[in-house]
Scaffold this motif. Structure first.
Motif, PDB file in Angstrom:
ATOM      1  N   GLN A  24       0.819  -1.203   0.000  1.00  0.00           N
ATOM      2  CA  GLN A  24       0.000   0.000   0.000  1.00  0.00           C
ATOM      3  C   GLN A  24       0.857   1.258   0.000  1.00  0.00           C
ATOM      4  N   GLN A  25       1.981   1.209   0.707  1.00  0.00           N
ATOM      5  CA  GLN A  25       2.898   2.344   0.698  1.00  0.00           C
ATOM      6  C   GLN A  25       3.459   2.579  -0.704  1.00  0.00           C
ATOM      7  N   GLN A  26       3.826   1.488  -1.380  1.00  0.00           N
ATOM      8  CA  GLN A  26       4.356   1.609  -2.740  1.00  0.00           C
ATOM      9  C   GLN A  26       3.266   2.101  -3.704  1.00  0.00           C
ATOM     10  N   ASP A  27       2.037   1.657  -3.507  1.00  0.00           N
ATOM     11  CA  ASP A  27       0.934   2.121  -4.353  1.00  0.00           C
ATOM     12  C   ASP A  27       0.730   3.626  -4.195  1.00  0.00           C
ATOM     13  N   LYS A  28       0.790   4.110  -2.965  1.00  0.00           N
ATOM     14  CA  LYS A  28       0.644   5.541  -2.723  1.00  0.00           C
ATOM     15  C   LYS A  28       1.786   6.331  -3.355  1.00  0.00           C
ATOM     16  N   ARG A  29       2.960   5.714  -3.432  1.00  0.00           N
ATOM     17  CA  ARG A  29       4.101   6.366  -4.057  1.00  0.00           C
ATOM     18  C   ARG A  29       3.974   6.369  -5.583  1.00  0.00           C
ATOM     19  N   LEU A  30       3.348   5.338  -6.141  1.00  0.00           N
ATOM     20  CA  LEU A  30       3.233   5.210  -7.593  1.00  0.00           C
ATOM     21  C   LEU A  30       2.127   6.068  -8.201  1.00  0.00           C
ATOM     22  N   ILE A  31       1.056   6.282  -7.478  1.00  0.00           N
ATOM     23  CA  ILE A  31      -0.099   6.978  -8.041  1.00  0.00           C
ATOM     24  C   ILE A  31       0.247   8.382  -8.542  1.00  0.00           C
ATOM     25  N   PRO A  32       1.007   9.202  -7.828  1.00  0.00           N
ATOM     26  CA  PRO A  32       1.357  10.524  -8.387  1.00  0.00           C
ATOM     27  C   PRO A  32       2.176  10.430  -9.676  1.00  0.00           C
ATOM     28  N   SER A  33       3.068   9.451  -9.769  1.00  0.00           N
ATOM     29  CA  SER A  33       3.846   9.292 -10.994  1.00  0.00           C
ATOM     30  C   SER A  33       2.950   8.883 -12.156  1.00  0.00           C
ATOM     31  N   ILE A  34       2.013   7.990 -11.889  1.00  0.00           N
ATOM     32  CA  ILE A  34       1.092   7.553 -12.934  1.00  0.00           C
ATOM     33  C   ILE A  34       0.242   8.730 -13.409  1.00  0.00           C
ATOM     34  N   LYS A  35      -0.263   9.528 -12.468  1.00  0.00           N
ATOM     35  CA  LYS A  35      -1.070  10.693 -12.844  1.00  0.00           C
ATOM     36  C   LYS A  35      -0.248  11.698 -13.633  1.00  0.00           C
ATOM     37  N   GLN A  36       1.011  11.870 -13.245  1.00  0.00           N
ATOM     38  CA  GLN A  36       1.877  12.820 -13.947  1.00  0.00           C
ATOM     39  C   GLN A  36       2.082  12.393 -15.391  1.00  0.00           C
ATOM     40  N   PHE A  37       2.408  11.120 -15.629  1.00  0.00           N
ATOM     41  CA  PHE A  37       2.611  10.640 -16.997  1.00  0.00           C
ATOM     42  C   PHE A  37       1.312  10.679 -17.789  1.00  0.00           C
ATOM     43  N   TRP A  38       0.194  10.412 -17.140  1.00  0.00           N
ATOM     44  CA  TRP A  38      -1.090  10.454 -17.820  1.00  0.00           C
ATOM     45  C   TRP A  38      -1.435  11.883 -18.243  1.00  0.00           C
ATOM     46  N   LEU A  39      -1.172  12.855 -17.359  1.00  0.00           N
ATOM     47  CA  LEU A  39      -1.440  14.249 -17.698  1.00  0.00           C
ATOM     48  C   LEU A  39      -0.490  14.759 -18.778  1.00  0.00           C
ATOM     49  N   GLU A  40       0.767  14.324 -18.737  1.00  0.00           N
ATOM     50  CA  GLU A  40       1.726  14.734 -19.758  1.00  0.00           C
ATOM     51  C   GLU A  40       1.328  14.221 -21.141  1.00  0.00           C
ATOM     52  N   SER A  41       0.630  13.105 -21.179  1.00  0.00           N
ATOM     53  CA  SER A  41       0.184  12.571 -22.464  1.00  0.00           C
ATOM     54  C   SER A  41      -1.100  13.238 -22.935  1.00  0.00           C
ATOM     55  N   GLY A  42      -1.634  14.133 -22.147  1.00  0.00           N
ATOM     56  CA  GLY A  42      -2.889  14.775 -22.502  1.00  0.00           C
ATOM     57  C   GLY A  42      -4.091  13.892 -22.230  1.00  0.00           C
ATOM     58  N   GLY A  43      -3.892  12.869 -21.415  1.00  0.00           N
ATOM     59  CA  GLY A  43      -4.975  11.951 -21.106  1.00  0.00           C
ATOM     60  C   GLY A  43      -5.194  10.891 -22.167  1.00  0.00           C
ATOM     61  N   HIS A  44      -4.276  10.790 -23.130  1.00  0.00           N
ATOM     62  CA  HIS A  44      -4.437   9.835 -24.231  1.00  0.00           C
ATOM     63  C   HIS A  44      -3.848   8.470 -23.918  1.00  0.00           C
ATOM     64  N   TYR A  45      -2.878   8.409 -23.021  1.00  0.00           N
ATOM     65  CA  TYR A  45      -2.193   7.139 -22.766  1.00  0.00           C
ATOM     66  C   TYR A  45      -3.041   6.217 -21.896  1.00  0.00           C
ATOM     67  N   GLY A  46      -2.995   4.954 -22.219  1.00  0.00           N
ATOM     68  CA  GLY A  46      -3.606   3.932 -21.394  1.00  0.00           C
ATOM     69  C   GLY A  46      -2.558   3.316 -20.490  1.00  0.00           C
ATOM     70  N   TYR A  47      -2.928   2.220 -19.847  1.00  0.00           N
ATOM     71  CA  TYR A  47      -2.035   1.641 -18.857  1.00  0.00           C
ATOM     72  C   TYR A  47      -0.778   1.063 -19.490  1.00  0.00           C
ATOM     73  N   ARG A  48      -0.837   0.602 -20.742  1.00  0.00           N
ATOM     74  CA  ARG A  48       0.350   0.026 -21.381  1.00  0.00           C
ATOM     75  C   ARG A  48       1.425   1.085 -21.615  1.00  0.00           C
ATOM     76  N   ASN A  49       1.020   2.241 -22.144  1.00  0.00           N
ATOM     77  CA  ASN A  49       1.996   3.304 -22.394  1.00  0.00           C
ATOM     78  C   ASN A  49       2.479   3.940 -21.096  1.00  0.00           C
ATOM     79  N   ILE A  50       1.610   4.039 -20.113  1.00  0.00           N
ATOM     80  CA  ILE A  50       2.033   4.566 -18.807  1.00  0.00           C
ATOM     81  C   ILE A  50       3.068   3.621 -18.208  1.00  0.00           C
ATOM     82  N   TYR A  51       2.829   2.318 -18.346  1.00  0.00           N
ATOM     83  CA  TYR A  51       3.788   1.323 -17.853  1.00  0.00           C
ATOM     84  C   TYR A  51       5.141   1.513 -18.540  1.00  0.00           C
TER      85      TYR A  51
END
Length: 123
Positions: A24-51
């Motif tokens: 759960q600690q690692q999940d909380k650490r990952l969520i901001p990074s995932i949101k950052q990459f998703w926003l940088e893509s303009g919301g177009h990237y899915g989970y594969r590209n975020i990965y």
């Protein structure tokens, strides 16, 4: 509540005081990074590209974990023209008149110009 669930009250209070797990600690650490990459893509990237972005940034996690965290955070990839179309009946779209009338032989250059803009993403 403990009687209805069939558990002992001490087990409930032990569960309340239980520390947050490492996952759960690692999940909380990952969520901001995932949101950052998703926003940088303009919301177009899915989970594969975020990965792939996380992997490129040397943040270790699994593809299915990114999928689960994106679902929990409510992040979805925006689909382009591939969205399913409904079956509608009624009046067809208004189109401009065909001025060439399929007569492609012209007398001099730069008299008629023809283009295809279907590749341009419009909203």
């Amino acid at each position: 509540m403990c009687g209805a669930l069939g558990i002992h009250p001490s087990g409930y209070y032990a569960w309340l005081k239980q520390p947050i797990s490492y996952r759960q600690q690692q999940d909380k650490r990952l969520i901001p990074s995932i949101k950052q990459f998703w926003l940088e893509s303009g919301g177009h990237y899915g989970y594969r590209n975020i990965y792939l972005d996380l992997k490129e940034a040397r943040i270790n996690c699994g593809r299915d974990r990114v999928l689960r965290l994106m679902r929990e955070a409510g992040l979805k990839a925006q689909r382009g023209y591939k969205t399913p179309k409904g079956y509608y009946s009624g009046v067809p779209d208004i189109k401009t008149a065909n001025q060439l009338q399929r007569e492609f032989d012209v007398e001099k250059p730069n008299q008629w110009w023809v283009s295809d803009i279907t590749y341009i993403h419009t909203h």
